[in-house]
Scaffold this motif. Sequence first.
Motif, PDB file in Angstrom:
ATOM      1  N   THR A  50       0.828  -0.971  -0.067  1.00 50.45           N
ATOM      2  CA  THR A  50      -0.120   0.143   0.232  1.00 50.45           C
ATOM      3  C   THR A  50       0.787   1.447  -0.187  1.00 50.45           C
ATOM      4  OG1 THR A  50      -0.183   0.078   2.330  1.00 50.45           O
ATOM      5  CG2 THR A  50      -1.914  -1.182   1.104  1.00 50.45           C
ATOM      6  N   THR A  55      -0.905   2.227  -5.855  1.00 51.69           N
ATOM      7  CA  THR A  55      -1.751   1.003  -5.660  1.00 51.69           C
ATOM      8  C   THR A  55      -2.994   1.187  -5.106  1.00 51.69           C
ATOM      9  OG1 THR A  55       0.377   0.067  -5.140  1.00 51.69           O
ATOM     10  CG2 THR A  55      -1.349  -1.066  -4.192  1.00 51.69           C
ATOM     11  N   LYS A  56      -3.380   1.976  -4.076  1.00 57.97           N
ATOM     12  CA  LYS A  56      -4.540   2.034  -3.577  1.00 57.97           C
ATOM     13  C   LYS A  56      -5.711   2.464  -4.500  1.00 57.97           C
ATOM     14  CE  LYS A  56      -3.038   3.332   1.051  1.00 57.97           C
ATOM     15  NZ  LYS A  56      -2.961   4.383   2.022  1.00 57.97           N
TER      16      LYS A  56
END
Length: 143
Positions: A50, A55-56
């Motif tokens: 994360t 990515t999030k």
Amino acid sequence: MSGVNSNNTQEPLPEIPTPVLNDPRPQPDRDQVVSAFKTLEPTRNFTTMTKSPCTKESFVDGAAVGLGIGLMKALRAGGPTRSAANWGFGAFVLMTVGTWEYCHYKIRQKRQLMSSGQMPVVSTIDVDAAKRREAIAARQNNV
């Protein structure tokens, strides 16, 4: 009559090449593959995932699109939920990978512009420090 055209000229058909059993490309070195897998640390890699840029956002976009596609497929088909789940999961994976790759593409473009001098390099630390200095100066002027 195999190997002969069905027309009146009776010309033989071209030979079909036989598949090559021995691939001329070198096989990957097994030691390299094993050492690559040994470098993986699942607990460290997945807990720090994360912190990686993009990515999030990629997972959120993928989950939203996968859920939407899966629900639309389930409502439209009305029957096989397994097919809808497969469509939803496939959409999740494609959207997640696609948005992650696009986000990293934009980061690479920004880095190239900064390295070529076409885009000024601005550190967020400098921006935060400037905002703090402005806030302190404003407070001192009001006192």
